[in-house]
Enzyme design. Structure first.
Site, short mmCIF file in Angstrom:
data_model
loop_
_atom_site.label_atom_id
_atom_site.label_comp_id
_atom_site.label_asym_id
_atom_site.label_seq_id
_atom_site.Cartn_x
_atom_site.Cartn_y
_atom_site.Cartn_z
N THR A 21 17.77 -3.67 8.02
CA THR A 21 17.67 -5.13 7.95
C THR A 21 18.30 -5.82 9.15
O THR A 21 17.79 -6.82 9.65
CB THR A 21 18.36 -5.64 6.65
OG1 THR A 21 17.63 -5.12 5.54
CG2 THR A 21 18.38 -7.15 6.57
N ASP A 69 13.05 1.26 8.20
CA ASP A 69 13.77 0.84 7.00
C ASP A 69 14.44 2.13 6.49
O ASP A 69 13.78 3.17 6.38
CB ASP A 69 12.75 0.32 5.98
CG ASP A 69 13.42 -0.24 4.75
OD1 ASP A 69 13.17 -1.40 4.43
OD2 ASP A 69 14.17 0.50 4.09
N SER A 70 15.72 2.07 6.19
CA SER A 70 16.43 3.33 5.90
C SER A 70 15.96 3.99 4.61
O SER A 70 16.33 5.13 4.32
CB SER A 70 17.94 3.12 5.87
OG SER A 70 18.35 2.50 4.67
N SER A 71 15.13 3.30 3.83
CA SER A 71 14.59 3.96 2.65
C SER A 71 13.67 5.11 3.05
O SER A 71 13.36 5.97 2.23
CB SER A 71 13.86 2.96 1.75
OG SER A 71 12.91 2.24 2.51
N THR A 101 21.03 -0.45 5.21
CA THR A 101 22.11 -0.22 4.23
C THR A 101 21.66 0.63 3.03
O THR A 101 22.49 1.24 2.37
CB THR A 101 22.66 -1.56 3.69
OG1 THR A 101 21.62 -2.25 3.00
CG2 THR A 101 23.21 -2.41 4.79
N ASP A 102 20.35 0.67 2.75
CA ASP A 102 19.92 1.35 1.52
C ASP A 102 20.37 2.81 1.47
O ASP A 102 20.78 3.30 0.42
CB ASP A 102 18.40 1.24 1.35
CG ASP A 102 17.98 -0.15 0.90
OD1 ASP A 102 18.84 -0.91 0.41
OD2 ASP A 102 16.80 -0.50 1.06
N THR A 175 29.72 4.60 -1.09
CA THR A 175 28.49 4.43 -1.85
C THR A 175 28.10 2.94 -1.80
O THR A 175 28.96 2.08 -1.70
CB THR A 175 28.74 4.97 -3.29
OG1 THR A 175 27.50 5.27 -3.88
CG2 THR A 175 29.49 4.02 -4.18
N GLN A 297 27.88 10.93 -13.33
CA GLN A 297 27.10 9.69 -13.16
C GLN A 297 28.03 8.50 -12.99
O GLN A 297 27.59 7.42 -12.59
CB GLN A 297 26.22 9.45 -14.38
CG GLN A 297 25.15 10.49 -14.54
CD GLN A 297 24.14 10.11 -15.61
OE1 GLN A 297 23.98 8.95 -15.95
NE2 GLN A 297 23.44 11.10 -16.12
N CYS A 298 29.31 8.69 -13.35
CA CYS A 298 30.28 7.58 -13.26
C CYS A 298 30.68 7.37 -11.81
O CYS A 298 30.78 8.33 -11.04
CB CYS A 298 31.51 7.86 -14.09
SG CYS A 298 31.14 8.10 -15.83
N1 ASP Z 1 15.91 -1.88 3.26
C1 ASP Z 1 16.90 -2.07 4.28
C2 ASP Z 1 17.21 -0.72 4.90
O1 ASP Z 1 17.88 0.05 4.29
C3 ASP Z 1 18.13 -2.67 3.68
C4 ASP Z 1 19.22 -3.00 4.66
O2 ASP Z 1 19.28 -2.57 5.79
O3 ASP Z 1 20.14 -3.75 4.21
O4 ASP Z 1 16.77 -0.43 5.98
#
Ligand code: ASP
Length: 362
Positions: A21, A69-71, A101-102, A175, A297-298
């Site tokens: 982003t 996009d890091s996804s 950030t993802d 995380t 999972q916690c």
């Molecule tokens: N979808 C974006 C990414 O991970 C989210 C971000 O950067 O905040 O590339």
């Protein structure tokens, strides 16, 4: 006592721009990765007050050809990034990885484990809003990351950390816990390594004294990255338990011959349904040489397999406890171990040994 470092090293800080982003622009279908990052960053840094600009190190920027996009980032990208950072640490005061950030905490966990004492500070950062957006967090995150990356020796990080919203977090323990807040990252099992108030401040001795694994693990890790295999074909899976999970569902994941390792996210302190069929699936996978590990999972706390009878069966089946590692670190460690040419016993031993402070007390 916290230590304040007003100076920066004479060497440049290298920025590796991968996307996210922070560098996105509005397109017809919403925010999309965009290039020209070096020039855009220059323009934005010029808007900082003179005193803050003067405190910044000189920078060089390398942008990957296709910002993403890091996804879409994969374990193969983690390996490429580590390969790109390794030879550059000696030439730079530090390295800032600009990332979406993802999956930022997944990349930072993998870099921590792969680079283990990289030889310079490696600071991973990103932002919740694009660089040019009004009230964006991008410039402040970049400024802090650059300042931490530029801390001069002898008291500087020799480690991978995340800088975000005024805090420096251990790269292997973080995380993403908020989808929209500015302080989107936390490191549940361990306090921040540093913070930023008019300048970078390391808070813990452990921030500069990097964690060292025992001698056997060190010898093993020092063998990498020779013969390091590329991992990108779904060799590792992550399975988060859900109420009513059936053995056939678990075996659909684990019996596939392409799967070489699995991260299980158990209930609470390391529990699973009292279902012998589930345990049998796990036993079979372990017998086939697959590396099956478990975390909770916690968000807080650790798996201790002996607490419940059902959990105890996991240990008998050969499932390895990941302690209080966040899933990011446990998954990245699995990927790293599967990429290395190791026999199953060595892999198992290496998994339960901390390498960079990714589990256990700081
Ligand atoms: N979808 C974006 C990414 O991970 C989210 C971000 O950067 O905040 O590339």
């Amino acid at each position: 006592m916290p230590t304040r470092f007003p100076q920066h090293s004479d060497k440049t800080v290298l920025i590796l721009y991968t996307g996210g982003t922070i560098g996105m622009r509005e397109g017809p279908h919403g925010l999309a990765p965009a290039g020209d990052f070096a020039a855009r960053l220059d323009r934005m840094l010029a808007t900082l007050p003179a005193e803050r600009r003067r405190a910044l190190p000189d920078i060089e920027v390398i942008s990957y050809a296709t910002p993403v996009d890091s996804s879409s980032v994969t374990p193969l990208d983690w390996q490429t990034l580590a390969d790109d950072i390794r030879p550059r640490c000696a030439r730079h005061a530090g390295i800032v990885v600009v990332h979406g950030t993802d999956t930022l905490s997944w990349t930072s966990a993998s870099l921590s484990l792969q680079l283990r004492r990289p030889g310079c500070p490696v600071i991973v950062t990103g932002a919740m809003a694009p660089l040019e957006a009004p009230n964006s967090d991008a410039l402040e995150n970049l400024e802090g990351a650059l300042r931490f990356a530029a801390l001069p020796p002898p008291v500087r990080l020799d480690d991978v950390a995340i800088y975000f919203a005024g805090r420096l977090l251990r790269g292997s323990r973080a995380t993403k816990w908020h989808a929209s807040a500015a302080d989107a990252f936390t490191s549940p099992g361990t306090p921040p390594l540093g913070d930023y108030h008019d300048g970078p401040r390391l808070l813990a001795e452990s921030a500069v004294a990097a964690h060292e694994p025992d001698a056997t693990t060190r010898a093993l890790l020092d063998r990498t990255p020779t013969n390091y295999r590329r991992i990108n074909q779904g060799e590792i899976v992550r399975i988060v338990l859900w109420p009513g999970m059936a053995a056939w569902q678990l075996s659909a994941w684990l019996e596939d011959s392409r799967v070489e390792g699995a991260l299980l996210q158990l209930w609470g302190a390391g529990n699973i349904a009292d279902d012998p069929a589930l345990i049998e699936v796990l036993e079979r996978a372990v017998a086939q040489g697959k590396l099956i590990v478990a975390v909770s999972q916690c968000l807080y706390g650790s798996v201790s397999p002996g607490t419940y009878a059902a959990g105890h069966a996991l240990a008998r089946a050969g499932v390895l406890p990941g302690g209080d590692m966040p899933p990011e670190a446990a998954f990245a460690k699995l990927a790293h171990l599967v990429a290395m040419p190791l026999d199953s016993a060595t892999r198992r031993q290496a998994f339960i040994t901390p390498w960079v402070g990714e589990s256990g007390a700081d």
